[in-house]
Design an enzyme around this catalytic site. Structure first.
Site, PDB file in Angstrom:
ATOM      1  CG  HIS A   1      15.661 -12.789  19.427  1.00 53.68           C
ATOM      2  ND1 HIS A   1      15.491 -12.182  19.247  1.00 53.68           N
ATOM      3  CD2 HIS A   1      14.252 -13.253  19.541  1.00 53.68           C
ATOM      4  CE1 HIS A   1      14.359 -11.574  18.868  1.00 53.68           C
ATOM      5  NE2 HIS A   1      14.131 -12.498  18.990  1.00 53.68           N
ATOM      6  CG  ASP A   2      21.386 -18.990  22.875  1.00 49.79           C
ATOM      7  OD1 ASP A   2      21.780 -19.291  21.726  1.00 49.79           O
ATOM      8  OD2 ASP A   2      21.912 -19.597  24.003  1.00 49.79           O
TER       9      ASP A   2
ATOM     10  CG  HIS B   1       9.422 -23.824  14.937  1.00 43.12           C
ATOM     11  ND1 HIS B   1       9.361 -23.015  15.888  1.00 43.12           N
ATOM     12  CD2 HIS B   1       8.780 -25.104  14.946  1.00 43.12           C
ATOM     13  CE1 HIS B   1       9.416 -23.109  17.039  1.00 43.12           C
ATOM     14  NE2 HIS B   1       8.645 -24.934  16.065  1.00 43.12           N
TER      15      HIS B   1
ATOM     16  CB  THR C   1      22.054 -24.718  18.114  1.00 44.75           C
ATOM     17  OG1 THR C   1      22.264 -23.507  19.472  1.00 44.75           O
ATOM     18  CG2 THR C   1      23.164 -24.450  17.512  1.00 44.75           C
TER      19      THR C   1
ATOM     20  CD1 TRP D   1      23.779 -27.422  21.043  1.00 47.98           C
ATOM     21  CD2 TRP D   1      23.427 -28.220  22.866  1.00 47.98           C
ATOM     22  NE1 TRP D   1      23.544 -28.923  20.611  1.00 47.98           N
ATOM     23  CE2 TRP D   1      23.950 -29.622  21.757  1.00 47.98           C
ATOM     24  CE3 TRP D   1      23.192 -28.826  24.356  1.00 47.98           C
ATOM     25  CZ2 TRP D   1      23.943 -30.784  22.376  1.00 47.98           C
ATOM     26  CZ3 TRP D   1      23.496 -30.501  24.378  1.00 47.98           C
ATOM     27  CH2 TRP D   1      23.350 -30.891  23.497  1.00 47.98           C
TER      28      TRP D   1
ATOM     29  CG  ASP E   1      24.816 -21.976  21.458  1.00 53.25           C
ATOM     30  OD1 ASP E   1      23.973 -21.541  21.195  1.00 53.25           O
ATOM     31  OD2 ASP E   1      24.058 -23.081  19.837  1.00 53.25           O
TER      32      ASP E   1
ATOM     33  CB  SER F   1      23.026 -19.210  18.615  1.00 50.96           C
ATOM     34  OG  SER F   1      21.637 -18.857  19.045  1.00 50.96           O
TER      35      SER F   1
ATOM     36  CG  HIS G   1       4.694 -11.979  22.896  1.00 49.64           C
ATOM     37  ND1 HIS G   1       3.992 -13.229  22.601  1.00 49.64           N
ATOM     38  CD2 HIS G   1       5.135 -12.143  22.437  1.00 49.64           C
ATOM     39  CE1 HIS G   1       4.743 -13.854  21.563  1.00 49.64           C
ATOM     40  NE2 HIS G   1       5.854 -13.075  21.424  1.00 49.64           N
TER      41      HIS G   1
ATOM     42  NE  ARG H   1       3.486 -20.125  14.256  1.00 51.58           N
ATOM     43  CZ  ARG H   1       2.546 -20.004  12.343  1.00 51.58           C
ATOM     44  NH1 ARG H   1       1.764 -20.523  12.339  1.00 51.58           N
ATOM     45  NH2 ARG H   1       2.513 -18.830  11.613  1.00 51.58           N
TER      46      ARG H   1
END
Length: 611
Positions: free
Chosen positions: A146-147, A151, A199, A201, A203, A205, A372, A455
């Site tokens: 999730h960081d 899309h 992002t 990166w 980081d 998020s 998964h 996908r």
């Protein structure tokens, strides 16, 4: 020198093809992995360019120093010389040549039917556990993803229509899957490209948000801290109004546990900084704590999580060397860096290097993180007396019920329960059934296994045999080369019309025999060699700006001296009996023995009363 280097690389590849790097003595295995990483850096980084419409957002405070002293929420200025590199709204890159990245088009896009692949190759008929791991390891995967990967919202117009076999119990015919929203201005004459909503990166998020609006709602605006309710939980209103068709819709109790844990860690870092620098204002404390917490998460992923999932002696040593260097953690702690070399002294603090290609995450890296099968269908929650307090399905602990359920279970009990439970093995016939008939919190129904297949085809990830060859692995020419499981061979042969080159990448990754200690495939591991180090090596906050001036002396000490175990025990010391003797916190914890239970329960009660 170039000829000699190429000759060594060719020799290493021949040895890998004939013997396997994982069968070499550890020093030779480490050397082989270093050479393999070098070849991947040379041949498997491909730039898709910047979107023509992207521009640097206006500087709200007019200060260049602000860009240099901390992370921006949109990832801009992480690279000072190329401020848009890796920022929100940029393209996913590729690990395969661009000419190999054209999406499948109908009818090949639907051959074989993704739904058939899901039902006949993925369905979990019985739970196959990964007994070297705990469920916390599975949840950490989602927490980190999730960081990195998003899309954004899918395109509601003109969905794909997936053909269904007779007798398929899917409630609607045909099955519809939304398309990934495409880059509206792909490179002229090139393959289709896609845009990141986060992002690129590393980081954090997933904790700090992707927008300034969320960042401000999450902050307490006092002493640099994030908001936490008096009971130690995240505020229920934090995700009010969130788009449940996007990342917020994938929340559940276990994911919220990690979000809460590292929110508490952020606040503990703020307390440490406040004690060290009492004159600092709220914003400065927040920025530095965010930087330190993000680096600690990256360290945990490198030296705790990855060695748990790739528990071969060579890879365990290699991952520790990626952070500390081959000179060892002990030397690094005593003397600091003894060389600029990332091999000798680790990546943190080494020179930044993009290896000739602007930094981005890639569609192929997204694909190898489709793990998964790690997720169980059902969850047993236990108290710290090891007694069952709840047996719940995923539907009862998903985004719509997360706050309520975690309040009932409590953080210590939830962590203990995840720590003593097994995740699923990453293999065929072990996909969570609830994800094949997943009622999403936004009200839509989806088969996530079929979606995983579609996908990879839609986004131009080559099918398995080509994917494997492009990562310099020994080619497979038959189903027998792919797997030694006779039942799978016959199933694969039937579904893929006896054509090994049609096998989907995700299916091939799940079917491969695994090296000793591995929880996922050797082919996927090749991208980990490349991209796990790239996320560090391209980021100035892990390289040239991994300094006391940027992090503070106290901040670097915090990252140096902490790991997943210390984070858990700082905030929930009552878990200590469960972690006693456990080498890695992502491996199965001990059931709290009877002699320790009363003490643990008393500690838990005292902690709850204090909060």
């Amino acid at each position: 020198m170039g000829r000699l280097s190429n000759a060594i690389d060719e020799l290493v590849q021949r040895v890998d093809h004939s013997v396997g790097w994982h069968r070499l003595p550890r020093p030779l295995g480490i050397y082989a992995l270093i050479r393999m990483r070098g070849r991947l850096r040379q041949r498997n980084l491909h730039d898709t360019g910047l979107p023509a419409s992207l521009s640097i957002p206006p500087d709200g405070n007019g200060s260049e120093a602000r860009h240099r002293s901390g992370r921006e929420i949109d990832g801009t200025f992480t690279d000072i010389d190329s401020p848009l590199m890796g920022s929100t709204g940029t393209r996913f890159g590729r690990n395969v040549p661009l000419e190999d990245s054209y999406p499948d088009e109908p009818p090949r896009l639907f051959e074989p039917s993704p739904r058939r692949v899901s039902v006949e190759l993925m369905t979990r008929n019985e739970f196959l556990p990964a007994k070297t791991l705990n469920v916390l390891a599975a949840v950490w995967t989602q927490f980190e993803v999730h960081d990195w990967f998003s899309h954004g919202r899918n395109d509601p117009d003109a969905p794909f229509e997936i053909p269904l076999d007779d007798g398929d119990d899917w409630p609607e015919r045909p099955m519809q899957l939304l398309r990934t929203t495409r880059d509206q201005a792909p490179p002229e004459g090139g393959a289709q490209t896609w845009i990141t909503a986060d992002t690129h990166w590393w980081d954090a998020s997933q904790l700090y948000g992707r927008t300034n609006e969320y960042k401000e709602r999450a902050r307490a605006h006092e002493d640099g801290k994030l908001r936490v309710d008096p009971d130690g939980m995240l505020p229920a209103d934090l995700d009010e109004g969130a788009d449940l068709s996007d990342v917020a819709g994938a929340n559940w109790v276990a994911l919220s546990v990690l979000q809460t844990l590292f929110t508490l860690e952020h606040n503990a870092i703020c307390d440490r900084l406040r004690a060290e620098y009492p004159t600092w204002a709220d914003d400065r404390l927040y920025d530095k704590a965010r930087l330190i917490n993000g680096a600690l998460m990256a360290k945990i992923h490198t030296v705790d999580w990855t060695p748990a999932l790739l528990a071969h002696p060579t890879t365990v040593m290699g991952m520790h060397a990626q952070w500390w260097g081959l000179a060892s953690e002990r030397v690094n702690r005593m003397f600091g860096r003894i060389s600029k070399s990332e091999v000798l002294s680790g990546i943190p603090g080494s020179p930044t290097d993009h290896h000739g290609v602007p930094y981005s995450l890639t569609e192929e890296f997204v694909t190898v993180y489709r793990m998964h099968p790690l997720i169980p269908d059902e969850y047993t929650f236990r108290g710290l007396d090891d007694q069952v307090i709840a047996e719940l399905t995923f539907a009862e602990i998903n985004a719509l019920h997360t706050h309520e359920r975690l309040g009932e279970i409590t953080m210590p009990n939830a962590l203990y329960s995840l720590g003593v439970s097994y995740p699923g093995a990453v293999t065929l016939h072990n996909y969570p059934r609830f994800l094949q008939h997943f009622d999403r919190p936004d009200g839509t129904l989806m088969d996530l296994a079929a979606t995983d297949i579609l996908r990879t085809r839609e986004r131009g990830v080559p099918r398995y045999t080509r994917f494997r060859e492009l990562l310099h692995r020994k080619p497979v020419r038959s189903f027998e080369d792919l797997t030694d499981n006779k039942q799978w061979i016959e199933e694969l042969r039937a579904i893929y019309d006896n054509d090994i080159d049609k096998v989907d990448t995700v299916v091939g990754l799940f079917a491969e025999p695994l090296p000793r200690g591995f929880a996922f495939s050797d082919t996927a591991f090749r991208l980990f060699i490349l991209m796990a180090s790239r996320r560090l090596k391209s980021d100035r906050f892990f390289t040239v700006d991994y300094t006391p001036e940027m992090y503070t002396r106290a901040g670097l000490e915090w990252v140096r001296d902490n790991d997943m175990r210390s984070v858990l025990l700082r905030h929930f010391p009552q878990l200590e009996p469960a972690l006693e003797g456990v080498a890695n916190p992502f491996a199965p914890w001990r059931r709290i023995p009877a002699r320790s239970r009363s003490a643990a329960v008393e500690t838990a009660a005292g902690t709850h009363a204090a909060s």
